[in-house]
Scaffold this motif. Sequence first.
Motif, PDB file in Angstrom:
ATOM      1  N   GLN A 269       0.845  -1.186   0.000  1.00 46.40           N
ATOM      2  CA  GLN A 269       0.000   0.000   0.000  1.00 46.40           C
ATOM      3  C   GLN A 269       0.875   1.228   0.000  1.00 46.40           C
ATOM      4  N   LEU A 270       0.524   2.150  -0.845  1.00 48.84           N
ATOM      5  CA  LEU A 270       1.301   3.386  -0.907  1.00 48.84           C
ATOM      6  C   LEU A 270       0.365   4.535  -0.580  1.00 48.84           C
ATOM      7  N   THR A 271       0.747   5.323   0.374  1.00 51.05           N
ATOM      8  CA  THR A 271      -0.068   6.493   0.682  1.00 51.05           C
ATOM      9  C   THR A 271       0.822   7.714   0.689  1.00 51.05           C
ATOM     10  N   VAL A 272       0.243   8.817   0.285  1.00 54.96           N
ATOM     11  CA  VAL A 272       0.962  10.089   0.290  1.00 54.96           C
ATOM     12  C   VAL A 272       0.139  11.050   1.109  1.00 54.96           C
TER      13      VAL A 272
ATOM     14  N   GLY B 135      16.753  -1.839  -6.557  1.00 54.36           N
ATOM     15  CA  GLY B 135      16.449  -1.441  -7.920  1.00 54.36           C
ATOM     16  C   GLY B 135      14.985  -1.138  -8.147  1.00 54.36           C
ATOM     17  N   ASP B 136      14.160  -1.478  -7.239  1.00 53.97           N
ATOM     18  CA  ASP B 136      12.750  -1.123  -7.381  1.00 53.97           C
ATOM     19  C   ASP B 136      12.604   0.375  -7.229  1.00 53.97           C
ATOM     20  N   ALA B 137      11.777   0.932  -8.074  1.00 50.58           N
ATOM     21  CA  ALA B 137      11.626   2.376  -8.031  1.00 50.58           C
ATOM     22  C   ALA B 137      10.184   2.746  -8.254  1.00 50.58           C
ATOM     23  N   LEU B 138       9.849   3.867  -7.670  1.00 54.62           N
ATOM     24  CA  LEU B 138       8.520   4.417  -7.906  1.00 54.62           C
ATOM     25  C   LEU B 138       8.648   5.431  -9.023  1.00 54.62           C
ATOM     26  N   GLN B 139       7.761   5.375  -9.996  1.00 56.21           N
ATOM     27  CA  GLN B 139       7.797   6.316 -11.110  1.00 56.21           C
ATOM     28  C   GLN B 139       6.638   7.272 -10.953  1.00 56.21           C
ATOM     29  N   LEU B 140       6.989   8.549 -10.712  1.00 47.69           N
ATOM     30  CA  LEU B 140       5.948   9.553 -10.586  1.00 47.69           C
ATOM     31  C   LEU B 140       5.845  10.294 -11.905  1.00 47.69           C
ATOM     32  N   SER B 141       4.668  10.310 -12.448  1.00 46.59           N
ATOM     33  CA  SER B 141       4.491  11.114 -13.658  1.00 46.59           C
ATOM     34  C   SER B 141       4.347  12.560 -13.239  1.00 46.59           C
TER      35      SER B 141
ATOM     36  N   HIS C  28      -4.790  15.405 -15.747  1.00 51.76           N
ATOM     37  CA  HIS C  28      -5.909  16.011 -15.033  1.00 51.76           C
ATOM     38  C   HIS C  28      -5.568  17.444 -14.781  1.00 51.76           C
ATOM     39  N   ARG C  29      -6.416  18.266 -15.271  1.00 53.62           N
ATOM     40  CA  ARG C  29      -6.171  19.672 -15.050  1.00 53.62           C
ATOM     41  C   ARG C  29      -6.375  19.955 -13.578  1.00 53.62           C
ATOM     42  N   PRO C  30      -5.451  20.710 -13.055  1.00 56.53           N
ATOM     43  CA  PRO C  30      -5.692  21.069 -11.663  1.00 56.53           C
ATOM     44  C   PRO C  30      -6.997  21.849 -11.579  1.00 56.53           C
ATOM     45  N   ARG C  31      -7.762  21.455 -10.716  1.00 58.78           N
ATOM     46  CA  ARG C  31      -9.081  22.057 -10.595  1.00 58.78           C
ATOM     47  C   ARG C  31      -9.029  23.000  -9.412  1.00 58.78           C
ATOM     48  N   SER C  32      -9.471  24.166  -9.651  1.00 57.06           N
ATOM     49  CA  SER C  32      -9.396  25.142  -8.574  1.00 57.06           C
ATOM     50  C   SER C  32     -10.809  25.402  -8.068  1.00 57.06           C
ATOM     51  N   TYR C  33     -10.932  25.402  -6.875  1.00 58.55           N
ATOM     52  CA  TYR C  33     -12.266  25.660  -6.312  1.00 58.55           C
ATOM     53  C   TYR C  33     -12.089  26.282  -4.948  1.00 58.55           C
TER      54      TYR C  33
ATOM     55  N   ILE D  93       1.380   7.252  -9.898  1.00 54.82           N
ATOM     56  CA  ILE D  93       2.639   6.611  -9.522  1.00 54.82           C
ATOM     57  C   ILE D  93       2.626   5.185 -10.033  1.00 54.82           C
ATOM     58  N   ASP D  94       3.661   4.810 -10.704  1.00 54.69           N
ATOM     59  CA  ASP D  94       3.813   3.420 -11.127  1.00 54.69           C
ATOM     60  C   ASP D  94       4.630   2.694 -10.080  1.00 54.69           C
ATOM     61  N   CYS D  95       4.074   1.582  -9.578  1.00 57.07           N
ATOM     62  CA  CYS D  95       4.767   0.837  -8.539  1.00 57.07           C
ATOM     63  C   CYS D  95       5.285  -0.463  -9.129  1.00 57.07           C
ATOM     64  N   PRO D  96       6.352  -0.955  -8.596  1.00 58.93           N
ATOM     65  CA  PRO D  96       6.941  -2.163  -9.186  1.00 58.93           C
ATOM     66  C   PRO D  96       6.103  -3.399  -8.926  1.00 58.93           C
ATOM     67  N   TRP D  97       5.200  -3.353  -7.926  1.00 56.65           N
ATOM     68  CA  TRP D  97       4.476  -4.579  -7.599  1.00 56.65           C
ATOM     69  C   TRP D  97       3.169  -4.697  -8.345  1.00 56.65           C
ATOM     70  N   SER D  98       2.864  -3.691  -9.070  1.00 56.26           N
ATOM     71  CA  SER D  98       1.552  -3.733  -9.703  1.00 56.26           C
ATOM     72  C   SER D  98       1.661  -3.182 -11.118  1.00 56.26           C
ATOM     73  N   ILE D  99       0.849  -3.686 -12.010  1.00 56.91           N
ATOM     74  CA  ILE D  99       0.859  -3.151 -13.357  1.00 56.91           C
ATOM     75  C   ILE D  99      -0.013  -1.919 -13.436  1.00 56.91           C
ATOM     76  N   TYR D 100      -0.772  -1.690 -12.429  1.00 58.63           N
ATOM     77  CA  TYR D 100      -1.637  -0.518 -12.426  1.00 58.63           C
ATOM     78  C   TYR D 100      -0.951   0.622 -11.726  1.00 58.63           C
ATOM     79  N   SER D 101      -1.318   1.806 -12.204  1.00 58.14           N
ATOM     80  CA  SER D 101      -0.740   2.974 -11.553  1.00 58.14           C
ATOM     81  C   SER D 101      -1.578   3.327 -10.342  1.00 58.14           C
ATOM     82  N   THR D 102      -0.881   3.868  -9.378  1.00 57.85           N
ATOM     83  CA  THR D 102      -1.598   4.338  -8.196  1.00 57.85           C
ATOM     84  C   THR D 102      -1.899   5.804  -8.422  1.00 57.85           C
ATOM     85  N   LEU D 103      -3.131   6.162  -8.278  1.00 55.91           N
ATOM     86  CA  LEU D 103      -3.512   7.559  -8.476  1.00 55.91           C
ATOM     87  C   LEU D 103      -3.750   8.179  -7.119  1.00 55.91           C
ATOM     88  N   LEU D 104      -3.112   9.315  -6.930  1.00 63.72           N
ATOM     89  CA  LEU D 104      -3.260   9.956  -5.638  1.00 63.72           C
ATOM     90  C   LEU D 104      -3.605  11.413  -5.865  1.00 63.72           C
ATOM     91  N   THR D 105      -4.263  12.012  -4.952  1.00 65.57           N
ATOM     92  CA  THR D 105      -4.646  13.410  -5.080  1.00 65.57           C
ATOM     93  C   THR D 105      -4.121  14.178  -3.888  1.00 65.57           C
TER      94      THR D 105
END
Lengths: 1283, 139
Positions: A802-805, A834-840, A920-925, A941-953
Amino acid sequence: MDSAEEKPAAVIYAMENKPIVTCAGDQALFTSLYTSLAQQLPREPMEWRRTYGRAPKMIHLEANFVQFKEELLPKDGTKALLTFPFLHIYWTDCCDSEAYRSSVKEDVSRWQSSLRSHGSADWLIIVVDGGDARKKNKSNILPRSSIVDKIRGDFCNKQNDRCVVLSDPLKDSSRSQESWNSLLLKLRTLLLMSFTKNLGRFEDDMRTLREKRTQPGWSFCEYFMVQEELAFVFEMLQQFEDALVQYDELDALFTQYVLNFGAGDAAKWLGSFCSPVLNWSGLLLRRPIDMEKRNAIQRGSASLLDMRSYLFSRQCTLLIFLQRPWEVTHRALELLHNCVQELRLLEVPVLEGALDCWVFLSCLEVLHRIESCCDRAQLAANSSHTVGLWAYATDKLKSLGQLCGLVSRTGPTSEDLNRTVDLLAGLGDERPETASSLQSPYKKLKEALSSVEAFERHYLELCQAAMEMYRAIGRLRSARLLGKSLAEYYMSKGEPEQAEALLAEALRSYVCEGWSFPVTHTRKQMGECQKLLGRSVDSLQTSALLAGDTNLTTEERTRFCGDVLNYAGEPVEQGGAASAKASLDMGAFARLTRIRFRPDGATVHSGAALQVELTLRCLMPAAVRADELAVGIHLDAEHASKGGAQGRGLPGTVDFEAAVSPAGRPASLSAGPPPEMDEAHDRSPSDDSLSSAGVVCKNAHLVIRRHDSGSPQDAPRTPRGHAAPIGAAPATPVALKEGARMLTGRRIALEPGDNSVVLTAPSDEPGTYTLRQLSVTLGNVNFVLPHIYPSVQYHVYSQEPQLTVQPLAEPLLAGLPQTVKFTLLTGHYAVRKGDALQLSNSDGMPVLANAGCTARISNSGAAVSESALSVQSSDKVTSISLPPAPPYHALEFHLEVLCLIPSGPERTADERLTNGEVRHRPRSYSHPDTAMSAIDQKMSIDCPWSIYSTLLTLTFHIPFKTEHSLLSAGNRKFIRVCVHNVSDSDFTLAHVKLAEKNGPRQDGRRRASLEMRSLNATAEQLLCSKRSVHCLWEATCKEDLPSSLECVFSASFCPRRPRHAAAFQLFHYNFLLDKVPTLYSVRANMLPLAGERHCRSGSLCGLEVVIARLAEPAEGQPDVDGGGTDADGLGGSKVLYEVADSSSNWAVCGRSSGLVSMPSSGSWAHKVHIEVMPLFAGHLPFPKIKVLKYLPHNVNTIQPDADSQVENDSLSLLDKTLDDATADTASVRSRGSVQSLGEQQHRGVALPRLDPFSPGQVFNHSHARQVLVLPANDDHIVEVHAT
Amino acid sequence: MAVCIAVIAKENYPLYIRSVPTQNELKFHYTVHTSLDVVEEKISAVGKSLGDQRELYLGLLYPTEDYKVYGYVTNSKVKFVIVVDSSNTSLRDNEIRSMFRKLHNSFTDVMCNPFHTPGNPIQSKAFDEVVSGMLAQST
């Protein structure tokens, strides 16, 4: 009559006796009347009043009429009551005075004198007055009364009632009946009187005799005879109750003497009773009176048994007369017990076994006697009364059998046979009464003692009968005890097959009711039985149970334990059945008292170490070495996910109640298992919201189950011989399932008492593990606990990484570098090198890579290690190389990110992120809580343990709010920008700048000449929290000012407080200004009345308004309407002016508004004069002058002239109405005008429109100007305004 | 007086049982256990006829050659059984009754002890002494 001839006393059977009444006088007469007399006498009962306060009784009197004889009269000293004549009657039918005088008188007086000489005063003279007699001797007939009177006079000296007349006895007339009745009544009365008198005298004598019992020479036997006489008389009178009382008194007296003898107070006469017992022929109840024994008593030669037997036989006879057969059985049992005790007490020498014979015979005799007087149904219904005798007889027969060697396997020895012969000799000959009966007790006993087979037959018969009866009346315990005794018989006979079921039944009931001593004893017998039967497993189980039985001595226990160990130690032979593996119930060997998990929660992640500590209370008397200890586990993988890491807390320690409960209470009686309660939540499947919550009982099936209600009555009645073998009674132990998961421990030494065994539990697969069975193996013996209860479980869970920010500090502020915390729970995933987190990266939020970043690896809160973290940023991607971390650890590091504050409405084309996610456009409100607007920044974030990206806000807040405004002064234009700090922190603001936006313009030109002249301080400015900073610029241009201006406000800011660390960040604010140039100026002047210097309130003044055009509307100005009018070329645009005073200072007189059209180009001015009247004195502000753009309704369809005319008309018309309304105030008027305009709008199809100018387009020079107004000349009224 | 005194729980398991000649202990266990048959019989018979107005003393349960067994049942269905030697004829019904009463009082005291768990075997010194007093008088 006949009996009267025989001499009494010889054969007395009291029942056949009747009180004796003698008859003297005319025998023929008496004979003729005898029948009816004997019949009628008992017909009616008579109340018998008793002495000594005894209750009166109704008795039916009978009498035995005998001829009077001299020798019938009792001699002095004889106490015989049975032969005692209670009444003497003289019969005569004499009616002739001659005859009377000659013979009868003499006869009577002779009779009387003989009576008197014997002291008998109970007599009666009956004079029969018969018709026949009178007829015979008519000549000498005297009145009957005269004879009677004569007799009365002669004999009944003052006892007139002693002479009775019986009239016409043989006739059936009322007179005859009457005289009969009176005679009978008299007879009864006299009889009773005689009884009372004579019995009373007798009782007194008897009592006197009894009082002499302390004197030497007093004999119980003599007294016995006396009191028995009384009893006989009562019996004769059919007063059985009273008769019984006599015997009971005798019984009690005798008992008391025996007891006194025991206490050392020996009466001499008792010596005869202490003679050795030579005859044990048992009770004899078939004769009403056992004359043999009675005579022996009379002679003083009776033994104690004779005495008791005779007494009991009499009591028995009377009780049966009284219809109380069940009392007989009770008394019999009591008697038998008592006799045995008394013989013991008196130390009477008795041949061994003789008493048993006597008791046996007596029991059967009593039972026979009872059977003979009751029917079968009665017997069955009252077996509770007889069963004691049956059981007693059985018991005695058994002991006789043992004595005579009939029970042993080998049969009787010669010694036994001798003994048997002696015993049989004491029985004597069979009584004549029973000689014909095939089933007499005598025959039975003789037969039983004659051979082993016959004994067995009789013994079993008795035993079964007794057991059946016990069962029938619900005395199951007694039945089982008897059964156990039968089992013992079988065992000594060497027939264990028969014994087993009986023992099993008894054992079960003892175990069930928790009687440990009987359990131990019976179990020992059971063990022997099983050994004989060769049931090795059962016997092993029994031995094991006995080895753990604390009621036995240590030696015994050790011996039984040895049995088990020997079996266990035997080498397994080639499939030999003798030493096959034996599976036994654990309960015999050890008790599981506690299971404890380490770690405590009984919940671990997969692969973690989990230990189970079992506490076993070993019941063996010595230390035992177990080869293997295994716990069978069941894995339920389905619950794995449910449990989870934070799953319901399982108890880390389970105590087993059965072991804790006190030893005394049998397990079967404890009120079942305690309910296991748990919460239950019912969540709706869609959104996981709680729909209901409750409490469930997890073991309801056990708690609610119907219990055997403990009492043996309800215990299943298995038919004898079909009961399950006891070895298997506590449920056949289930062998552990082969191939199932197990916890095992080898070579474990178990000491007596509590042992702790630690096993390692498997935790490789996630799921819920249930500990099911426990088995301890000792060589060939396997002790199994088939079901561990309450259930013991542990969870093994598996967790996804589990990755949380999270922001390090709330709130995140946009525009400043902010630290966010990355937490990685590794779960089952091991982070490799060698495992790395890839942040777009996104444009709005760059990641600020800095070198000194460290990651902290911890395990459940405890730090394990720290290592450096390398962050590499490229355009699109930030790559964070993770340090290696083991599974189920937490990895934490901090990263700085910056969220750019969006500066304008600029929109970039959609572009894809490097990882393919849509940007995702930053949404201002605007955040509802704080005044700050918020921006949501999404991270992928791309994690090495999963093929899915983790999306965080991440949510950032903009600290500033910026506003702008345009200010004018004539033609000069000023731009004001207000920066409001809405955050909680203070900032320093610097480099405030305003510039025209350099973007592409509509006309494609740049206005180089435009200049923004700053009117601000150049120094840094402090911008405190919730405060604002205003900045001002003057916009100047060499040419005309452009009609619209796009501006960029920029400022540098940095947080005020950690000043050193922060660099200035740039902050932009884009805005657009429209309609910048001033088009018109309005100038107003107040002209007082001519000749006056000042205006005066209440008098008219003139307001001169000059509207001048300063600049033409710029070309291309988005004023379409205006452009339209220009294009028509019809005299340019029109402007409507209106003077209105909202504060009621002025009254506008005349026209207040007007339309001014102006040429299309060039400067121009128009002067308007309006009459106003000040209403108050003082410095009054000028009335408001409004200038509005006038737009004709539709240029294309309506003639502009007509339009203007209409316009004018309407205005003039409006003015007219204003003139008409003289006293109206300006406000009313203005309202009227509006109304009229509205009406017109209603009327007209197409209407002109009024548009206001934007604030910068009209400059009012006289805005806020004031004029001095003097009060009116006749100032009666002074108005004071206090505001 | 008595040779064996037993207290039996409502569920018919022994709470307390003590006898004088220890070598015969087993026999007394059997005797007392069997006597429960009669106790139950008497209780149910009484229950039918008199309802709650019943006498606690059940009287002589059954005699054997050597012993007399007397019973008593409390309102909570705890049974007391006293076994008396048959040769001991000096004992009258009243004395047996008073023994039961004493036993009952002492039992009540035991039950009042907050540290005693009802249903557990009685391990009370005071109760022991009372019982000893009743047992000892016979010797």
